[in-house]
Scaffold this motif. Structure first.
Motif, short mmCIF file in Angstrom:
data_model
loop_
_atom_site.label_atom_id
_atom_site.label_comp_id
_atom_site.label_asym_id
_atom_site.label_seq_id
_atom_site.Cartn_x
_atom_site.Cartn_y
_atom_site.Cartn_z
N THR A 100 22.33 22.23 -1.62
CA THR A 100 22.34 21.72 -0.25
C THR A 100 23.22 22.53 0.70
OG1 THR A 100 24.21 20.22 -0.64
CG2 THR A 100 22.00 19.40 -1.17
N GLY A 101 24.18 23.28 0.16
CA GLY A 101 25.12 23.99 1.00
C GLY A 101 26.29 23.13 1.46
N GLU A 102 26.29 21.85 1.08
CA GLU A 102 27.35 20.95 1.51
C GLU A 102 28.52 20.99 0.52
OE1 GLU A 102 25.35 17.24 1.61
OE2 GLU A 102 24.24 17.68 3.46
N LEU A 103 29.70 20.59 1.01
CA LEU A 103 30.88 20.54 0.16
C LEU A 103 30.93 19.19 -0.55
CD1 LEU A 103 33.56 21.97 -0.67
CD2 LEU A 103 34.66 20.70 1.20
N ASP A 104 30.90 19.22 -1.88
CA ASP A 104 31.07 18.00 -2.67
C ASP A 104 32.57 17.77 -2.82
OD1 ASP A 104 28.35 17.62 -2.94
OD2 ASP A 104 28.22 18.73 -4.83
N ILE A 105 33.10 16.83 -2.06
CA ILE A 105 34.54 16.62 -1.97
C ILE A 105 35.04 15.85 -3.19
CG2 ILE A 105 36.38 15.53 -0.63
CD1 ILE A 105 34.69 16.09 1.88
N GLU A 106 36.13 16.35 -3.78
CA GLU A 106 36.73 15.73 -4.95
C GLU A 106 38.11 15.15 -4.68
OE1 GLU A 106 36.42 18.07 -8.52
OE2 GLU A 106 34.55 19.01 -7.87
N GLY A 107 38.71 15.48 -3.54
CA GLY A 107 40.03 14.96 -3.23
C GLY A 107 40.55 15.56 -1.94
N ASN A 108 41.80 15.30 -1.63
CA ASN A 108 42.43 15.83 -0.42
C ASN A 108 43.90 16.09 -0.73
OD1 ASN A 108 43.77 15.91 2.32
ND2 ASN A 108 41.67 15.56 2.98
N ILE A 109 44.41 17.20 -0.23
CA ILE A 109 45.80 17.55 -0.52
C ILE A 109 46.78 16.55 0.09
CG2 ILE A 109 45.24 20.01 -0.67
CD1 ILE A 109 46.57 20.35 2.10
N TYR A 110 46.32 15.75 1.06
CA TYR A 110 47.19 14.76 1.68
C TYR A 110 47.11 13.39 1.00
CZ TYR A 110 48.03 18.16 5.38
OH TYR A 110 48.40 19.28 6.09
N ASP A 111 46.30 13.29 -0.06
CA ASP A 111 46.26 12.05 -0.83
C ASP A 111 47.55 11.88 -1.62
OD1 ASP A 111 43.71 11.51 0.06
OD2 ASP A 111 42.71 12.35 -1.71
N PRO A 112 48.05 10.66 -1.76
CA PRO A 112 49.25 10.43 -2.59
C PRO A 112 49.08 10.94 -4.02
CG PRO A 112 48.72 8.47 -1.31
CD PRO A 112 47.57 9.41 -1.14
N GLU A 113 47.86 10.86 -4.56
CA GLU A 113 47.62 11.32 -5.92
C GLU A 113 47.84 12.83 -6.05
OE1 GLU A 113 45.28 7.67 -5.01
OE2 GLU A 113 45.49 9.64 -4.07
N PHE A 114 47.54 13.56 -4.97
CA PHE A 114 47.72 15.01 -5.04
C PHE A 114 49.20 15.38 -4.98
CE2 PHE A 114 47.99 19.33 -3.44
CZ PHE A 114 47.09 19.98 -4.26
N GLN A 115 50.00 14.60 -4.26
CA GLN A 115 51.43 14.88 -4.20
C GLN A 115 52.06 14.86 -5.60
OE1 GLN A 115 53.36 15.66 -1.26
NE2 GLN A 115 54.72 16.30 -2.92
N VAL A 116 51.53 14.00 -6.47
CA VAL A 116 52.00 13.96 -7.86
C VAL A 116 51.76 15.30 -8.54
CG1 VAL A 116 51.72 12.84 -10.10
CG2 VAL A 116 51.64 11.47 -7.99
N LEU A 117 50.57 15.89 -8.31
CA LEU A 117 50.25 17.19 -8.88
C LEU A 117 51.14 18.28 -8.30
CD1 LEU A 117 46.34 17.00 -8.78
CD2 LEU A 117 47.85 16.42 -10.69
N LEU A 118 51.40 18.19 -7.00
CA LEU A 118 52.24 19.19 -6.34
C LEU A 118 53.68 19.14 -6.83
CD1 LEU A 118 52.36 21.40 -4.18
CD2 LEU A 118 52.78 19.63 -2.48
#
Length: 273
Positions: free
Chosen positions: A40-58
């Motif tokens: 489709t050419g669209e971005l299949d989004i899996e998360g966002n760097i501003y999500d609290p869950e991502f801060q744990v990874l960071l």
């Protein structure tokens, strides 16, 4: 046609090095990450760097950077943004007695677009867009260290606007007239007028910045350790750790299908008969 959305995205990327959103009312947020859908050419989004869950990874790679302290930056509104791909010619809109539209003379955007016969052309119009983007410098450099972003594409910037039009031609050599006219009620937003109503013409208007027709994508720079310490190539810094994303498909034909895939199917049918 076979894959109108992917063809439109491909044409706009060739002209802007940005990625078009085939459905601008569906929001794309700064910091979103995922993988491009090759069909489709669209971005299949899996998360966002501003999500609290991502801060744990960071925090696992850098406990000092808190993304809440580096929110997406919002730029000032810009002038109208019009993209015509190759083979599309923009002309002045001729206002005569045959066109009777209230406010046409005061339209903030108006024009006539001539498309080439036998070839797909794309048109993207954004009224007074503004950019939103990940702060430059430290954020992207630190994100490079997060292993979960390997093979991911990150939305580093978006264009939002209160009114947009997108159009993909039908190869008939058609001519399309468009105008963004003031509403009779000053409290209401400007509205689009067009002399055509076809399926591949999409437009929207709102009093707020509700639409995201265009966005930027970045991927991790593949780093190869230098064999010689005195190499003249400097180490990347800041945003240079990330590079533009290339299309994940072979060259497309006029209907949005991959030319290589079409040739393989043709060769297979020939050899089978």
């Amino acid at each position: 046609m076979g894959n109108a959305g992917r063809k439109f995205i491909d044409l706009i990327r060739q002209s802007t090095a940005k990625w078009a959103n085939w459905d601008p009312p569906i929001p794309i947020q700064v910091g979103a990450y995922g993988r491009l859908n090759t069909e489709t050419g669209e971005l299949d989004i899996e998360g966002n760097i501003y999500d609290p869950e991502f801060q744990v990874l960071l925090d696992k790679v850098d406990g000092t950077l808190k993304l809440a302290d580096f929110p997406a930056q919002i730029g000032a509104p810009e002038g109208d943004f019009i993209v015509c791909t190759m083979g599309v010619r923009q002309n002045d809109l001729k206002i005569d007695g045959e066109i009777n539209v209230v406010g046409l003379g005061q339209a903030s955007i108006k024009g006539e677009w001539q498309f080439q016969r036998g070839k797909r052309g794309a048109l993207l119009i954004m009224h007074n867009p503004r950019q939103e983007y990940v702060p430059r410098g430290r954020v992207l450099e630190t994100l490079y260290k997060v292993p979960e972003l390997k093979d991911m594409h990150v939305v580093n910037s978006i264009f939002k606007c209160p009114a947009y039009t997108i159009y993909l031609s039908d190869k008939s050599g058609e001519k399309v007239s468009l105008a963004l006219t003031p509403s009779e009620n000053p409290a209401e937003p400007e509205q689009w007028w067009s002399d055509t109503n076809v399926s591949l013409l999409r437009k929207g208007h709102h009093k707020d910045y509700m639409f995201t027709p265009l966005y930027g994508l970045k991927r991790k720079l593949p780093l190869i350790r230098r064999l010689m310490r005195d190499s003249p190539v400097p180490d990347p810094e800041g945003d240079d750790f990330w590079v533009d994303v290339h299309v994940p498909w072979d060259p497309l034909d006029e209907d949005g299908d991959e030319e290589y895939a079409s040739e393989v199917c043709r060769d297979f049918r020939t050899s089978s008969s």
